[in-house]
Design an enzyme around this catalytic site. Sequence first.
Site, PDB file in Angstrom:
ATOM      1  N   CYS A   1      -1.228   6.185   8.969  1.00 50.45           N
ATOM      2  CA  CYS A   1      -1.569   4.927   8.281  1.00 50.45           C
ATOM      3  C   CYS A   1      -2.672   5.268   7.284  1.00 50.45           C
ATOM      4  O   CYS A   1      -2.579   6.278   6.600  1.00 50.45           O
ATOM      5  CB  CYS A   1      -2.000   3.862   9.293  1.00 50.45           C
ATOM      6  SG  CYS A   1      -3.345   4.409  10.386  1.00 50.45           S
TER       7      CYS A   1
ATOM      8  N   ARG B   1       0.843  -1.205   0.000  1.00 51.26           N
ATOM      9  CA  ARG B   1       0.000   0.000   0.000  1.00 51.26           C
ATOM     10  C   ARG B   1       0.873   1.247   0.000  1.00 51.26           C
ATOM     11  O   ARG B   1       0.560   2.226  -0.682  1.00 51.26           O
ATOM     12  CB  ARG B   1      -0.951   0.000   1.200  1.00 51.26           C
ATOM     13  CG  ARG B   1      -2.076  -1.011   1.059  1.00 51.26           C
ATOM     14  CD  ARG B   1      -3.052  -0.931   2.205  1.00 51.26           C
ATOM     15  NE  ARG B   1      -3.858   0.283   2.168  1.00 51.26           N
ATOM     16  CZ  ARG B   1      -4.608   0.715   3.174  1.00 51.26           C
ATOM     17  NH1 ARG B   1      -4.632   0.035   4.316  1.00 51.26           N
ATOM     18  NH2 ARG B   1      -5.320   1.823   3.057  1.00 51.26           N
TER      19      ARG B   1
END
Length: 275
Positions: free
Chosen positions: A235, A180
Site C-alpha cells: 500500500c 492513488r
Amino acid sequence: MKNIVTKEWLKQNLNIDTVRIVDCRFSLADPQKGRQEYLEGHLPGAVFFDLEKDLSSPVQTHGGRHPLPDLQELVSKLEEAGIDETTTVVAYDQGEGAFAGRFWWLLKYLGHEKAYVLNGGFRQWAEAGLPISASIPTFTKAQLQHQIKPELLASVDEVKEVIAGKKENVVLIDSREEKRYLGIVEPIDKKAGHIPGAINKPYTEGLAGGEYKSAEEQKQRFSDVNPEQEIIVYCGSGITATPNFLALKEAGFQKVKLYAGSFSDWISYQENKVD
C-alpha cells in the site's frame, strides 16, 4: 473465519485469563487521538499499542513511512502485556481494519498462531452497548517464545526481481484506492502512481461497515488471481495492505507476503520506476 472473531465471541470470553485484548486505534491525521480514545474508554482488560510508537520504528532514508518496529522491543512490550505464545490475542481498531491488521500481521510474522482481529472494531462494540472500561490493566510479565516467519515478508529487492522478470509467477497487489494507484491524486507520497505491473485491489472493498466480508466474498474479490501464484501485497506504507493480507488468507490463499515498506519505500530509491 480463521483470523477474525465476532463481538459475540469476545463478549463471552472477556474474562478468560488466556485471552488478551489489544486496542490499536489510531489516526494518521492526529497521532495522539488513539491513545486519548483509549484513556477515555476501551474494551475491558485491553492494553494499548500505538501504531507509530509500538508498531513502527522511526522513519529513515529507506523503509517507508512506517518501517517495521524493532522486533525485540516489540516482543518485550508484548511480554509486558502478559502475552506469550499460548495467549489468544484479539486486536481491534475503530473498524477500519488497517491498524488492528498491522498488529495482527506482526504477531503472525513473529510466529504467533493465536492472533485475531475483532470484526466491526470498537465502533460496533460500542454501538451494541457492550462493556467499556476506563481502567488501565496491568499484567504479570510473560515470556514469549517466538520464531520469525520470513516467508510472510517481501523485501524491496524481491519486488525488483519480480518487475525485472527474474522471479516469475508472482502477483503484486496495490491495496490503495484506485485514484492513488492510477496516480490521479497523491496526498502523502512524493511521487504518484504505482509499482510497475501491480494490479489494484483497494483494501476497503474487503470490508463493509467495519466488518470483513465472508471468505466466499473475498474469493470473488480475488477471483482473477491464481491461488498457486505467490502474492505480494503493498500500500502506501505497509499499514492498509494488511487487511488485504488477512482477506487473502481468509479466502484460502497460501503464498502471501507483505511488502512492508510499500510504495513509500519503493520511491525512496531514485532508480525505481513508477507507472
